[in-house]
Design a protein around this motif. Sequence first.
Motif, PDB file in Angstrom:
ATOM      1  N   MET A   1       0.874  -1.183   0.006  1.00 29.37           N
ATOM      2  CA  MET A   1       0.075  -0.073  -0.164  1.00 29.37           C
ATOM      3  C   MET A   1       0.851   1.334  -0.029  1.00 29.37           C
ATOM      4  SD  MET A   1      -2.543   1.031   3.262  1.00 29.37           S
ATOM      5  CE  MET A   1      -1.532   0.247   4.359  1.00 29.37           C
ATOM      6  N   THR A   2       0.380   1.948  -0.966  1.00 22.52           N
ATOM      7  CA  THR A   2       1.293   3.426  -0.832  1.00 22.52           C
ATOM      8  C   THR A   2       0.624   4.403   0.043  1.00 22.52           C
ATOM      9  OG1 THR A   2       1.840   3.085  -3.192  1.00 22.52           O
ATOM     10  CG2 THR A   2       2.090   5.201  -2.249  1.00 22.52           C
ATOM     11  N   GLN A   3       1.525   4.911   0.900  1.00 27.01           N
ATOM     12  CA  GLN A   3       0.974   5.871   1.828  1.00 27.01           C
ATOM     13  C   GLN A   3       1.966   7.162   1.809  1.00 27.01           C
ATOM     14  OE1 GLN A   3       1.012   4.031   5.674  1.00 27.01           O
ATOM     15  NE2 GLN A   3      -1.277   3.699   5.466  1.00 27.01           N
ATOM     16  N   SER A   4       1.210   8.229   2.300  1.00 27.61           N
ATOM     17  CA  SER A   4       1.982   9.413   2.400  1.00 27.61           C
ATOM     18  C   SER A   4       2.357   9.752   4.077  1.00 27.61           C
ATOM     19  CB  SER A   4       1.321  10.798   1.604  1.00 27.61           C
ATOM     20  OG  SER A   4       0.911  10.577   0.390  1.00 27.61           O
ATOM     21  N   THR A   5       3.358   9.928   4.088  1.00 24.83           N
ATOM     22  CA  THR A   5       3.582  10.154   5.546  1.00 24.83           C
ATOM     23  C   THR A   5       3.789  11.455   5.980  1.00 24.83           C
ATOM     24  OG1 THR A   5       5.912   9.579   5.549  1.00 24.83           O
ATOM     25  CG2 THR A   5       4.648   7.839   5.763  1.00 24.83           C
ATOM     26  N   PRO A   6       3.476  11.992   7.160  1.00 16.30           N
ATOM     27  CA  PRO A   6       3.711  13.314   7.682  1.00 16.30           C
ATOM     28  C   PRO A   6       5.213  13.656   7.480  1.00 16.30           C
ATOM     29  CG  PRO A   6       2.409  12.302   9.091  1.00 16.30           C
ATOM     30  CD  PRO A   6       2.860  11.040   8.043  1.00 16.30           C
ATOM     31  N   GLU A   7       6.137  12.792   7.926  1.00 18.52           N
ATOM     32  CA  GLU A   7       7.312  13.004   8.024  1.00 18.52           C
ATOM     33  C   GLU A   7       8.115  13.158   6.501  1.00 18.52           C
ATOM     34  OE1 GLU A   7       5.810  10.885  10.891  1.00 18.52           O
ATOM     35  OE2 GLU A   7       6.545   9.792   9.128  1.00 18.52           O
ATOM     36  N   GLY A  16       3.651  -3.398   2.668  1.00 21.87           N
ATOM     37  CA  GLY A  16       2.789  -4.290   2.009  1.00 21.87           C
ATOM     38  C   GLY A  16       2.876  -4.018   0.504  1.00 21.87           C
ATOM     39  N   GLN A  17       1.933  -3.838  -0.125  1.00 22.01           N
ATOM     40  CA  GLN A  17       1.765  -3.612  -1.443  1.00 22.01           C
ATOM     41  C   GLN A  17       1.018  -2.329  -1.773  1.00 22.01           C
ATOM     42  OE1 GLN A  17      -1.107  -6.976  -2.154  1.00 22.01           O
ATOM     43  NE2 GLN A  17       0.851  -8.502  -2.347  1.00 22.01           N
ATOM     44  N   GLU A  18       1.334  -2.015  -3.234  1.00 24.80           N
ATOM     45  CA  GLU A  18       0.853  -0.939  -3.851  1.00 24.80           C
ATOM     46  C   GLU A  18      -0.543  -0.692  -3.687  1.00 24.80           C
ATOM     47  OE1 GLU A  18       1.709   2.819  -5.863  1.00 24.80           O
ATOM     48  OE2 GLU A  18       3.200   1.292  -5.143  1.00 24.80           O
ATOM     49  N   ALA A  19      -1.057   0.788  -3.242  1.00 23.38           N
ATOM     50  CA  ALA A  19      -2.443   0.918  -2.985  1.00 23.38           C
ATOM     51  C   ALA A  19      -3.049   1.095  -4.350  1.00 23.38           C
ATOM     52  CB  ALA A  19      -2.527   2.293  -2.295  1.00 23.38           C
ATOM     53  N   THR A  20      -4.397   0.606  -4.596  1.00 19.40           N
ATOM     54  CA  THR A  20      -5.148   0.831  -5.802  1.00 19.40           C
ATOM     55  C   THR A  20      -5.422   2.484  -5.961  1.00 19.40           C
ATOM     56  OG1 THR A  20      -7.243   0.537  -4.548  1.00 19.40           O
ATOM     57  CG2 THR A  20      -6.082  -1.541  -5.643  1.00 19.40           C
ATOM     58  N   VAL A  21      -5.586   3.259  -5.018  1.00 20.08           N
ATOM     59  CA  VAL A  21      -5.863   4.644  -5.091  1.00 20.08           C
ATOM     60  C   VAL A  21      -4.698   5.278  -4.399  1.00 20.08           C
ATOM     61  CG1 VAL A  21      -7.421   6.448  -4.488  1.00 20.08           C
ATOM     62  CG2 VAL A  21      -8.277   4.071  -5.326  1.00 20.08           C
ATOM     63  N   PRO A  22      -4.240   6.207  -4.989  1.00 22.48           N
ATOM     64  CA  PRO A  22      -2.969   6.879  -4.271  1.00 22.48           C
ATOM     65  C   PRO A  22      -3.574   7.587  -3.022  1.00 22.48           C
ATOM     66  CG  PRO A  22      -2.979   7.808  -6.502  1.00 22.48           C
ATOM     67  CD  PRO A  22      -4.218   6.825  -6.400  1.00 22.48           C
ATOM     68  N   VAL A  23      -2.725   7.846  -1.984  1.00 21.79           N
ATOM     69  CA  VAL A  23      -3.257   8.314  -0.629  1.00 21.79           C
ATOM     70  C   VAL A  23      -2.706   9.762  -0.892  1.00 21.79           C
ATOM     71  CG1 VAL A  23      -2.900   8.178   1.595  1.00 21.79           C
ATOM     72  CG2 VAL A  23      -2.875   6.015   0.519  1.00 21.79           C
ATOM     73  N   PRO A  24      -3.605  10.625  -0.839  1.00 22.74           N
ATOM     74  CA  PRO A  24      -3.277  12.002  -0.699  1.00 22.74           C
ATOM     75  C   PRO A  24      -2.825  12.500   0.455  1.00 22.74           C
ATOM     76  CG  PRO A  24      -5.933  11.801  -0.871  1.00 22.74           C
ATOM     77  CD  PRO A  24      -5.175  10.330  -0.941  1.00 22.74           C
ATOM     78  N   ALA A  25      -2.011  13.539   0.535  1.00 22.03           N
ATOM     79  CA  ALA A  25      -1.179  13.983   1.610  1.00 22.03           C
ATOM     80  C   ALA A  25      -2.260  14.399   2.660  1.00 22.03           C
ATOM     81  CB  ALA A  25      -0.408  15.142   1.206  1.00 22.03           C
ATOM     82  N   ALA A  27      -4.836  13.099   3.368  1.00 24.36           N
ATOM     83  CA  ALA A  27      -5.322  11.978   4.161  1.00 24.36           C
ATOM     84  C   ALA A  27      -4.328  11.199   5.137  1.00 24.36           C
ATOM     85  CB  ALA A  27      -5.876  10.931   3.002  1.00 24.36           C
ATOM     86  N   SER A  28      -3.288  11.748   5.019  1.00 25.34           N
ATOM     87  CA  SER A  28      -2.140  11.190   6.077  1.00 25.34           C
ATOM     88  C   SER A  28      -2.500  11.119   7.479  1.00 25.34           C
ATOM     89  CB  SER A  28      -0.800  11.960   5.732  1.00 25.34           C
ATOM     90  OG  SER A  28      -1.115  13.127   6.364  1.00 25.34           O
ATOM     91  N   GLY A  29      -3.554  11.863   7.878  1.00 28.66           N
ATOM     92  CA  GLY A  29      -3.804  11.583   9.181  1.00 28.66           C
ATOM     93  C   GLY A  29      -4.789  10.543   9.572  1.00 28.66           C
ATOM     94  N   GLY A  30      -5.339   9.874   8.431  1.00 23.83           N
ATOM     95  CA  GLY A  30      -6.127   8.595   8.310  1.00 23.83           C
ATOM     96  C   GLY A  30      -5.960   7.795   7.521  1.00 23.83           C
ATOM     97  N   PRO A  31      -4.553   7.051   7.733  1.00 22.70           N
ATOM     98  CA  PRO A  31      -4.262   5.967   6.782  1.00 22.70           C
ATOM     99  C   PRO A  31      -5.236   4.669   6.749  1.00 22.70           C
ATOM    100  CG  PRO A  31      -2.968   6.044   8.515  1.00 22.70           C
ATOM    101  CD  PRO A  31      -3.565   7.193   8.648  1.00 22.70           C
ATOM    102  N   VAL A  32      -5.732   4.611   7.945  1.00 24.02           N
ATOM    103  CA  VAL A  32      -6.702   3.222   8.263  1.00 24.02           C
ATOM    104  C   VAL A  32      -7.925   3.488   7.395  1.00 24.02           C
ATOM    105  CG1 VAL A  32      -7.851   1.657   9.959  1.00 24.02           C
ATOM    106  CG2 VAL A  32      -5.409   2.238  10.201  1.00 24.02           C
ATOM    107  N   SER A  33      -8.527   4.481   7.686  1.00 27.60           N
ATOM    108  CA  SER A  33      -9.611   5.072   6.943  1.00 27.60           C
ATOM    109  C   SER A  33      -9.512   5.005   5.621  1.00 27.60           C
ATOM    110  CB  SER A  33     -10.211   6.540   7.443  1.00 27.60           C
ATOM    111  OG  SER A  33     -10.570   6.355   8.925  1.00 27.60           O
TER     112      SER A  33
END
Length: 172
Positions: A1-7, A16-25, A27-33
């Motif tokens: 899964m691709t995530q944007s991290t605050p750092e 893990g694996q690449e996210a199907t939808v990019p995680v916008p910055a 949404a970085s406060g809600g990666p589980v959501s």
Amino acid sequence: MTQSTPEAGNGPAEIGQEATVPVPAAASGGPVSHAIFRLARLHRMFAGQLLRRIGLHPGQELVMMHLWELGPQRQTDLVRLMDSDAATMTRTVRRLEQAGFVRRRPSPTDKRASLIEPTAASHALRDQVEQVWSQLEDLSTAGLTDDERTAALATLERLEHNLVQAATHPQS
């Protein structure tokens, strides 16, 4: 899964694996959501594909499962069982009725109500619905060990419990 991290700002962090939808910055406060959103979207898409083959749309099979298990129900009881709203249930029942999977009959105890009951055609569909759900389960949990499946289910149930609690005890 691709995530944007605050750092890291916008930079993806591999987990893990690449996210199907990019995680916008944002949404970085809600990666589980965001992961729940993506998972629910994909799960519904696959459910729709599998159910379409047997003449149903997502959600209709859940109504049928309740009717097969509990027998004829008032529409208001189906709304409560499914945690739905009246308008959605009206459309769902109407479509199931048009497809020949349910019929309405007067309630013997309440002249104002009618009961929604499964038809013989729907009973013939039951095995197919069970197969679709098994296939969806296999697709969703492919590669997981029995322990990982158990842990995933426990985690999902905990998340659901948290949201039910939040809904019953809203914070100001």
